[in-house]
Scaffold this motif. Structure first.
Motif, PDB file in Angstrom:
ATOM      1  N   MET A 249       0.799  -1.171   0.306  1.00  0.00           N
ATOM      2  CA  MET A 249       0.137   0.247  -0.192  1.00  0.00           C
ATOM      3  C   MET A 249       1.010   1.036  -0.041  1.00  0.00           C
ATOM      4  SD  MET A 249      -3.174   0.895   2.643  1.00  0.00           S
ATOM      5  CE  MET A 249      -1.978   1.493   3.996  1.00  0.00           C
ATOM      6  N   ALA A 250       0.529   2.193  -1.061  1.00  0.00           N
ATOM      7  CA  ALA A 250       1.504   3.361  -0.816  1.00  0.00           C
ATOM      8  C   ALA A 250       0.518   4.372  -1.681  1.00  0.00           C
ATOM      9  CB  ALA A 250       2.604   3.133  -1.728  1.00  0.00           C
ATOM     10  N   LEU A 251       1.207   5.611  -1.262  1.00  0.00           N
ATOM     11  CA  LEU A 251       0.833   6.808  -2.137  1.00  0.00           C
ATOM     12  C   LEU A 251       1.521   6.915  -3.621  1.00  0.00           C
ATOM     13  CD1 LEU A 251      -1.513   9.169  -1.899  1.00  0.00           C
ATOM     14  CD2 LEU A 251       0.369  10.548  -1.116  1.00  0.00           C
ATOM     15  N   GLU A 252       0.742   6.727  -4.574  1.00  0.00           N
ATOM     16  CA  GLU A 252       1.586   6.971  -5.874  1.00  0.00           C
ATOM     17  C   GLU A 252       1.137   8.131  -6.370  1.00  0.00           C
ATOM     18  OE1 GLU A 252       1.732   3.397  -8.171  1.00  0.00           O
ATOM     19  OE2 GLU A 252       0.609   2.447  -6.987  1.00  0.00           O
ATOM     20  N   TYR A 253       2.061   8.789  -7.466  1.00  0.00           N
ATOM     21  CA  TYR A 253       1.697  10.249  -8.086  1.00  0.00           C
ATOM     22  C   TYR A 253       2.295  10.033  -9.520  1.00  0.00           C
ATOM     23  CZ  TYR A 253       6.807  10.504  -7.467  1.00  0.00           C
ATOM     24  OH  TYR A 253       8.033  10.295  -7.533  1.00  0.00           O
ATOM     25  N   ARG A 254       1.665  11.131 -10.289  1.00  0.00           N
ATOM     26  CA  ARG A 254       1.900  11.507 -11.457  1.00  0.00           C
ATOM     27  C   ARG A 254       2.004  12.965 -11.532  1.00  0.00           C
ATOM     28  NH1 ARG A 254      -0.245   9.232 -17.230  1.00  0.00           N
ATOM     29  NH2 ARG A 254       0.652   7.482 -16.481  1.00  0.00           N
TER      30      ARG A 254
ATOM     31  N   ALA B 246       3.573  10.199   5.195  1.00  0.00           N
ATOM     32  CA  ALA B 246       4.850   9.542   5.938  1.00  0.00           C
ATOM     33  C   ALA B 246       5.032   8.429   5.489  1.00  0.00           C
ATOM     34  CB  ALA B 246       4.429   9.570   7.428  1.00  0.00           C
ATOM     35  N   ASN B 247       3.966   7.685   4.941  1.00  0.00           N
ATOM     36  CA  ASN B 247       3.935   6.093   4.372  1.00  0.00           C
ATOM     37  C   ASN B 247       4.712   6.085   3.197  1.00  0.00           C
ATOM     38  OD1 ASN B 247       3.272   3.253   4.381  1.00  0.00           O
ATOM     39  ND2 ASN B 247       1.838   3.641   2.804  1.00  0.00           N
ATOM     40  N   SER B 248       4.852   7.087   2.412  1.00  0.00           N
ATOM     41  CA  SER B 248       5.451   6.915   1.069  1.00  0.00           C
ATOM     42  C   SER B 248       6.610   8.053   1.121  1.00  0.00           C
ATOM     43  CB  SER B 248       4.608   7.279  -0.205  1.00  0.00           C
ATOM     44  OG  SER B 248       3.745   6.235  -0.266  1.00  0.00           O
ATOM     45  N   GLN B 249       6.862   8.643   2.312  1.00  0.00           N
ATOM     46  CA  GLN B 249       7.861   9.739   2.427  1.00  0.00           C
ATOM     47  C   GLN B 249       7.850  10.755   1.421  1.00  0.00           C
ATOM     48  OE1 GLN B 249      11.478   7.349   3.307  1.00  0.00           O
ATOM     49  NE2 GLN B 249      11.231   7.782   5.323  1.00  0.00           N
ATOM     50  N   LEU B 250       6.750  11.070   1.120  1.00  0.00           N
ATOM     51  CA  LEU B 250       6.528  12.331   0.020  1.00  0.00           C
ATOM     52  C   LEU B 250       5.910  13.439   0.432  1.00  0.00           C
ATOM     53  CD1 LEU B 250       6.587  12.725  -3.213  1.00  0.00           C
ATOM     54  CD2 LEU B 250       4.122  11.459  -3.149  1.00  0.00           C
TER      55      LEU B 250
ATOM     56  N   CYS C  12      -4.301   6.278  -3.898  1.00  0.00           N
ATOM     57  CA  CYS C  12      -3.879   4.951  -3.119  1.00  0.00           C
ATOM     58  C   CYS C  12      -3.914   4.023  -4.061  1.00  0.00           C
ATOM     59  CB  CYS C  12      -4.787   5.082  -2.194  1.00  0.00           C
ATOM     60  SG  CYS C  12      -5.231   3.521  -1.112  1.00  0.00           S
ATOM     61  N   SER C  13      -2.642   3.183  -3.711  1.00  0.00           N
ATOM     62  CA  SER C  13      -2.510   1.993  -4.812  1.00  0.00           C
ATOM     63  C   SER C  13      -3.619   0.986  -4.674  1.00  0.00           C
ATOM     64  CB  SER C  13      -1.197   1.612  -4.689  1.00  0.00           C
ATOM     65  OG  SER C  13      -0.737   1.134  -3.241  1.00  0.00           O
ATOM     66  N   GLU C  14      -4.101   1.038  -3.515  1.00  0.00           N
ATOM     67  CA  GLU C  14      -5.118  -0.056  -2.880  1.00  0.00           C
ATOM     68  C   GLU C  14      -6.293   0.154  -3.563  1.00  0.00           C
ATOM     69  OE1 GLU C  14      -4.623  -2.733   1.088  1.00  0.00           O
ATOM     70  OE2 GLU C  14      -5.530  -0.585   1.365  1.00  0.00           O
ATOM     71  N   THR C  15      -6.823   1.464  -3.450  1.00  0.00           N
ATOM     72  CA  THR C  15      -8.324   1.735  -3.725  1.00  0.00           C
ATOM     73  C   THR C  15      -8.559   2.438  -5.007  1.00  0.00           C
ATOM     74  OG1 THR C  15      -8.219   3.983  -2.728  1.00  0.00           O
ATOM     75  CG2 THR C  15      -8.715   1.956  -1.287  1.00  0.00           C
ATOM     76  N   LYS C  16      -7.250   2.988  -5.521  1.00  0.00           N
ATOM     77  CA  LYS C  16      -7.237   3.747  -6.870  1.00  0.00           C
ATOM     78  C   LYS C  16      -8.228   5.107  -6.706  1.00  0.00           C
ATOM     79  CE  LYS C  16      -4.759   1.157  -9.610  1.00  0.00           C
ATOM     80  NZ  LYS C  16      -3.497   1.619 -10.252  1.00  0.00           N
ATOM     81  N   GLU C  17      -8.398   5.251  -5.318  1.00  0.00           N
ATOM     82  CA  GLU C  17      -8.951   6.631  -5.197  1.00  0.00           C
ATOM     83  C   GLU C  17      -8.047   7.758  -5.339  1.00  0.00           C
ATOM     84  OE1 GLU C  17     -11.311   6.910  -1.514  1.00  0.00           O
ATOM     85  OE2 GLU C  17     -12.700   5.249  -2.401  1.00  0.00           O
TER      86      GLU C  17
END
Length: 214
Positions: A1-6, A144-148, A22-27
């Motif tokens: 699980m992570a926060l992804e970005y573009r 904090a989870n993705s240190q972003l 959110c990689s898990e929910t795609k929200e």
């Protein structure tokens, strides 16, 4: 699980609009939709994510010009910045005319943010830092989870935000960087409002505009 970005550079100012999800929910959330709505929507379609909100670091035209349009298209709330930013929201139509941008709609955020607030993107949590100086109501989002971190126009690779706009203040900006951003873990990557990404550690060691203030 992570926060992804573009990152989607938009407007003649090449402002870094970010789509985070959110990689898990795609929200997803669209952060700082300053312009070029077609580019933002193309990225959303390509990613296959579901936009649930618009997040704003601050309300200069190149960061907020398409806020109402994105909100209306996806029927989602506008979250942030801090309430002192109402000054710049009210000025959006004049800002658009001044910089020859497409007409921008003023708006009222559905939720103002304050230091210590949290915003959820799917199962991921963003902490809110109020970092004035570039503008009075500027906020930063930190996961904090993705240190972003998404820092808007507070800090850049090798630079800092301008403070010569109305309601800007140089020492206030330096204080926000030193006391809040530089308190984050050094390995934290950040997306600035313009230009390439960097890390908190790199800027603590080498950013000349902050180092001169000790």
């Amino acid at each position: 699980m992570a926060l992804e970005y573009r990152i989607v550079p938009v407007t003649p100012f090449q402002q870094n609009c970010s789509i985070i999800w959110c990689s898990e929910t795609k929200e997803a959330a669209v952060v700082d939709p300053g312009g070029d709505l077609h580019l933002i929507e193309q990225a959303v379609d390509d990613l296959g994510v579901q936009v649930k909100q618009v997040l704003l670091t601050h309300c200069h035209i190149d960061h907020a010009g398409m806020t109402q349009d994105v909100s209306e298209k996806h029927q989602v709330p506008i979250v942030g910045p801090q309430k002192e930013e109402q000054f710049w929201i009210d000025m959006l139509p004049q800002q658009a005319a001044m910089f020859n941008f497409p007409q921008a709609k003023s708006f009222s955020p559905d939720r103002w943010l304050e230091e210590g607030d949290e915003v959820k993107v799917g199962n991921e949590t963003l902490s809110v830092l109020h970092c004035p100086g570039h503008t009075p109501g500027h906020v930063v989002f930190y996961n904090a989870n993705s240190q972003l971190a998404i820092v808007g126009d507070v800090l850049f690779m090798g630079g800092i935000g301008r403070t010569d706009f109305p309601m800007g203040d140089h020492q206030t900006l330096i204080n926000a960087i030193q006391q809040k951003l530089f308190a984050l873990p050094e390995e934290t990557q950040f997306i600035p409002g313009h230009g390439p990404m960097s890390t908190i550690g790199h800027e603590k060691r080498s950013n000349p505009f902050v180092k001169m203030y000790g």
